[in-house]
Design a protein around this motif. Structure first.
Motif, PDB file in Angstrom:
ATOM      1  N   ASP A  61       0.791  -1.236   0.000  1.00 49.30           N
ATOM      2  CA  ASP A  61       0.000   0.000   0.000  1.00 49.30           C
ATOM      3  C   ASP A  61       0.818   1.279   0.000  1.00 49.30           C
ATOM      4  O   ASP A  61       0.409   2.271  -0.591  1.00 49.30           O
ATOM      5  N   GLU A  62       1.950   1.291   0.664  1.00 51.04           N
ATOM      6  CA  GLU A  62       2.700   2.533   0.854  1.00 51.04           C
ATOM      7  C   GLU A  62       4.010   2.591   0.075  1.00 51.04           C
ATOM      8  O   GLU A  62       4.839   3.459   0.324  1.00 51.04           O
ATOM      9  N   VAL A  63       4.227   1.688  -0.838  1.00 49.64           N
ATOM     10  CA  VAL A  63       5.447   1.701  -1.650  1.00 49.64           C
ATOM     11  C   VAL A  63       5.093   1.624  -3.128  1.00 49.64           C
ATOM     12  O   VAL A  63       4.041   1.125  -3.496  1.00 49.64           O
ATOM     13  N   ASP A  64       5.991   2.123  -3.941  1.00 50.03           N
ATOM     14  CA  ASP A  64       5.757   2.116  -5.378  1.00 50.03           C
ATOM     15  C   ASP A  64       7.091   1.876  -6.075  1.00 50.03           C
ATOM     16  O   ASP A  64       7.916   2.784  -6.183  1.00 50.03           O
ATOM     17  N   PHE A  65       7.310   0.662  -6.510  1.00 51.75           N
ATOM     18  CA  PHE A  65       8.530   0.306  -7.211  1.00 51.75           C
ATOM     19  C   PHE A  65       8.206  -0.059  -8.645  1.00 51.75           C
ATOM     20  O   PHE A  65       7.129  -0.565  -8.940  1.00 51.75           O
ATOM     21  N   ALA A  66       9.153   0.166  -9.524  1.00 46.30           N
ATOM     22  CA  ALA A  66       9.005  -0.279 -10.907  1.00 46.30           C
ATOM     23  C   ALA A  66       8.946  -1.806 -10.922  1.00 46.30           C
ATOM     24  O   ALA A  66       9.578  -2.465 -10.090  1.00 46.30           O
ATOM     25  N   PRO A  67       8.202  -2.389 -11.847  1.00 46.03           N
ATOM     26  CA  PRO A  67       8.055  -3.854 -11.890  1.00 46.03           C
ATOM     27  C   PRO A  67       9.373  -4.612 -11.974  1.00 46.03           C
ATOM     28  O   PRO A  67       9.495  -5.713 -11.471  1.00 46.03           O
ATOM     29  N   ASP A  68      10.377  -4.037 -12.597  1.00 49.56           N
ATOM     30  CA  ASP A  68      11.656  -4.734 -12.771  1.00 49.56           C
ATOM     31  C   ASP A  68      12.768  -4.126 -11.909  1.00 49.56           C
ATOM     32  O   ASP A  68      13.945  -4.231 -12.237  1.00 49.56           O
ATOM     33  N   ALA A  69      12.408  -3.514 -10.783  1.00 49.54           N
ATOM     34  CA  ALA A  69      13.382  -2.802  -9.947  1.00 49.54           C
ATOM     35  C   ALA A  69      14.327  -3.738  -9.190  1.00 49.54           C
ATOM     36  O   ALA A  69      15.404  -3.319  -8.780  1.00 49.54           O
ATOM     37  N   PHE A  70      13.958  -5.003  -9.012  1.00 52.08           N
ATOM     38  CA  PHE A  70      14.730  -5.898  -8.168  1.00 52.08           C
ATOM     39  C   PHE A  70      15.088  -7.191  -8.889  1.00 52.08           C
ATOM     40  O   PHE A  70      14.326  -7.690  -9.702  1.00 52.08           O
ATOM     41  N   ASP A  71      16.250  -7.709  -8.527  1.00 55.26           N
ATOM     42  CA  ASP A  71      16.658  -9.021  -9.016  1.00 55.26           C
ATOM     43  C   ASP A  71      16.032 -10.119  -8.160  1.00 55.26           C
ATOM     44  O   ASP A  71      15.741 -11.206  -8.640  1.00 55.26           O
ATOM     45  N   VAL A  72      15.865  -9.826  -6.873  1.00 53.35           N
ATOM     46  CA  VAL A  72      15.321 -10.782  -5.915  1.00 53.35           C
ATOM     47  C   VAL A  72      14.372 -10.053  -4.977  1.00 53.35           C
ATOM     48  O   VAL A  72      14.688  -8.963  -4.493  1.00 53.35           O
ATOM     49  N   ILE A  73      13.211 -10.647  -4.724  1.00 55.06           N
ATOM     50  CA  ILE A  73      12.292 -10.165  -3.686  1.00 55.06           C
ATOM     51  C   ILE A  73      12.123 -11.317  -2.715  1.00 55.06           C
ATOM     52  O   ILE A  73      11.759 -12.427  -3.112  1.00 55.06           O
ATOM     53  N   TYR A  74      12.404 -11.038  -1.442  1.00 52.38           N
ATOM     54  CA  TYR A  74      12.441 -12.091  -0.442  1.00 52.38           C
ATOM     55  C   TYR A  74      11.548 -11.736   0.743  1.00 52.38           C
ATOM     56  O   TYR A  74      11.536 -10.593   1.194  1.00 52.38           O
ATOM     57  N   SER A  75      10.830 -12.713   1.237  1.00 52.75           N
ATOM     58  CA  SER A  75      10.032 -12.531   2.453  1.00 52.75           C
ATOM     59  C   SER A  75       9.942 -13.871   3.164  1.00 52.75           C
ATOM     60  O   SER A  75       9.639 -14.882   2.557  1.00 52.75           O
ATOM     61  N   SER A  76      10.208 -13.861   4.443  1.00 55.90           N
ATOM     62  CA  SER A  76      10.149 -15.084   5.217  1.00 55.90           C
ATOM     63  C   SER A  76       9.632 -14.771   6.614  1.00 55.90           C
ATOM     64  O   SER A  76      10.052 -13.788   7.230  1.00 55.90           O
TER      65      SER A  76
END
Length: 85
Positions: A61-76
């Protein structure tokens, strides 16, 4: 990742157990968490690290990144509980 030179977004970073290891391999790491307190402590522990950024905000909700901004998105082990108490 161990290869380095990746741009990594960690969602729900907390105290940064994963992020603090990722920066050791020359990755640029952006740690996102809703808890400013946890990110302050993480920022303090990585204060000499130039390839680390913290972002206190609710994702997505509070962030706005370009679709290809990251090589890796991690959540654990990331969970958000509003009005839990």
């Amino acid at each position: 990742t161990k290869e380095g030179n990746n741009i990594i977004l960690e969602l729900g970073a907390g105290y940064g157990n994963v992020s603090s290891r990722a920066v050791e391999f020359n990755n640029k790491v952006i740690c996102n968490d809703a808890s400013e307190l946890q990110l302050r402590e993480l920022s303090e522990s990585l204060r000499d690290c130039k390839n680390f950024t913290s972002l206190a905000a609710f994702f997505p909700d509070e962030v706005d990144f370009a679709p290809d901004a990251f090589d890796v998105i991690y959540s654990s082990r990331s969970i958000q509980m509003e009005n839990a108490l």
